[in-house]
Scaffold this motif. Sequence first.
Motif, PDB file in Angstrom:
ATOM      1  N   VAL A 223       0.694  -1.211   0.008  1.00 30.31           N
ATOM      2  CA  VAL A 223       0.059   0.060   0.456  1.00 30.31           C
ATOM      3  C   VAL A 223       0.565   1.326   0.384  1.00 30.31           C
ATOM      4  O   VAL A 223       0.812   2.353  -0.825  1.00 30.31           O
ATOM      5  N   SER A 224       1.740   1.235   0.623  1.00 25.18           N
ATOM      6  CA  SER A 224       2.997   1.908   0.468  1.00 25.18           C
ATOM      7  C   SER A 224       3.638   2.501  -1.255  1.00 25.18           C
ATOM      8  O   SER A 224       3.493   1.930  -2.350  1.00 25.18           O
ATOM      9  N   GLU A 225       2.857   3.429  -1.463  1.00 22.26           N
ATOM     10  CA  GLU A 225       3.111   3.940  -2.606  1.00 22.26           C
ATOM     11  C   GLU A 225       5.219   4.108  -2.141  1.00 22.26           C
ATOM     12  O   GLU A 225       5.632   3.265  -3.786  1.00 22.26           O
ATOM     13  N   GLU A 226       6.176   4.216  -1.495  1.00 18.82           N
ATOM     14  CA  GLU A 226       7.340   3.992  -2.233  1.00 18.82           C
ATOM     15  C   GLU A 226       8.147   2.840  -1.951  1.00 18.82           C
ATOM     16  O   GLU A 226       8.967   1.873  -3.173  1.00 18.82           O
TER      17      GLU A 226
ATOM     18  N   ILE B 130       3.649  -9.896  -7.573  1.00 17.34           N
ATOM     19  CA  ILE B 130       2.656 -11.021  -7.601  1.00 17.34           C
ATOM     20  C   ILE B 130       1.728 -10.941  -6.220  1.00 17.34           C
ATOM     21  O   ILE B 130       1.741 -11.139  -5.317  1.00 17.34           O
ATOM     22  N   TRP B 131       0.623 -10.753  -7.148  1.00 17.25           N
ATOM     23  CA  TRP B 131      -0.769 -10.553  -6.281  1.00 17.25           C
ATOM     24  C   TRP B 131      -1.313 -11.577  -5.739  1.00 17.25           C
ATOM     25  O   TRP B 131      -2.048 -11.865  -6.769  1.00 17.25           O
ATOM     26  N   LEU B 132      -1.574 -12.583  -5.001  1.00 19.02           N
ATOM     27  CA  LEU B 132      -2.789 -13.306  -4.615  1.00 19.02           C
ATOM     28  C   LEU B 132      -3.648 -13.028  -4.078  1.00 19.02           C
ATOM     29  O   LEU B 132      -3.588 -12.465  -3.004  1.00 19.02           O
ATOM     30  N   LYS B 133      -4.478 -12.916  -4.884  1.00 13.96           N
ATOM     31  CA  LYS B 133      -6.038 -11.881  -4.276  1.00 13.96           C
ATOM     32  C   LYS B 133      -6.639 -13.280  -4.007  1.00 13.96           C
ATOM     33  O   LYS B 133      -7.046 -14.737  -4.859  1.00 13.96           O
ATOM     34  N   ALA B 134      -7.816 -13.348  -3.196  1.00 13.30           N
ATOM     35  CA  ALA B 134      -8.298 -14.187  -2.498  1.00 13.30           C
ATOM     36  C   ALA B 134     -10.437 -13.510  -2.004  1.00 13.30           C
ATOM     37  O   ALA B 134     -10.362 -12.063  -1.870  1.00 13.30           O
TER      38      ALA B 134
ATOM     39  N   ILE C 237      -4.877  -0.801  -5.209  1.00 12.14           N
ATOM     40  CA  ILE C 237      -3.773  -0.656  -5.174  1.00 12.14           C
ATOM     41  C   ILE C 237      -2.722  -2.243  -5.357  1.00 12.14           C
ATOM     42  O   ILE C 237      -1.592  -2.193  -5.880  1.00 12.14           O
ATOM     43  N   TYR C 238      -3.865  -3.257  -5.543  1.00  6.93           N
ATOM     44  CA  TYR C 238      -2.426  -3.985  -5.334  1.00  6.93           C
ATOM     45  C   TYR C 238      -2.524  -4.527  -6.375  1.00  6.93           C
ATOM     46  O   TYR C 238      -1.448  -5.380  -7.189  1.00  6.93           O
ATOM     47  N   ALA C 239      -3.567  -4.372  -7.647  1.00  5.84           N
ATOM     48  CA  ALA C 239      -3.868  -4.574  -8.916  1.00  5.84           C
ATOM     49  C   ALA C 239      -2.174  -3.521  -9.624  1.00  5.84           C
ATOM     50  O   ALA C 239      -2.156  -4.149 -10.791  1.00  5.84           O
ATOM     51  N   ASP C 240      -1.731  -2.910  -8.833  1.00  5.04           N
ATOM     52  CA  ASP C 240      -0.244  -2.730  -9.775  1.00  5.04           C
ATOM     53  C   ASP C 240       1.372  -3.316  -9.658  1.00  5.04           C
ATOM     54  O   ASP C 240       1.708  -2.914 -10.198  1.00  5.04           O
ATOM     55  N   ALA C 241       0.599  -5.100  -8.754  1.00  7.74           N
ATOM     56  CA  ALA C 241       1.289  -6.345  -8.496  1.00  7.74           C
ATOM     57  C   ALA C 241       1.662  -6.617 -10.467  1.00  7.74           C
ATOM     58  O   ALA C 241       0.628  -6.789 -11.062  1.00  7.74           O
TER      59      ALA C 241
END
Length: 192
Positions: free
Chosen positions: A104-107, A119-123, A160-164
């Motif tokens: 979540v931290s932009e940096e 890799i976003w592990l989406k559940a 935000i996780y979608a930026d992975a």
Amino acid sequence: MSRSDPAKRQARAEELAALLGGRPIVLVGMMGAGKTTVGRRLAAKLNRLFLDSDEEIEKAAQMSIPEIFEQRGEAEFRAGEARVIARVLKDPDIILATGGGAFVSEETRALVNAEAISIWLKAEADILFERVSRRSNRPLLKTANPRQTLEKLIAERYPIYADAHVTVLSRDVPQDVVAADVIEAVLAHLKN
């Protein structure tokens, strides 16, 4: 490819390891998505070192995550988390599972996406809630309505996780299956 053919799965893992060079893989997503479990399996398949950012933070702070939240607050925890992730990303050949709020931290997100494959592990919420309900060490869920809190975090964090770099569905299957899905998804990403 048949998931039941160990030789083919091993060949795919070896192909991915070669394509990655030493570039780290970083798993992001909500608490309960399976980052640690899938990460350990990925590390074994790719012959890499597995690290969990929460464990690394606890070692550095010499206290547990709940203690850090209680004694120092979330902002100090997040600052330490960013420092730990920046440090471990300098190591080649690692699989890093991050805490749910790290990306979540932009940096931190920019650093992870520059230095590693994210890799976003989406559940789905139901799966996450069932998994996190088994443990009491989730400081962000110590609220009057943990389910509502989890759904609020999902609403805030999923965009935000979608930026992975890659998204893989974490579902109610053996985690080896999800690890194999990650290998295939990262191979597809690197070949594009």
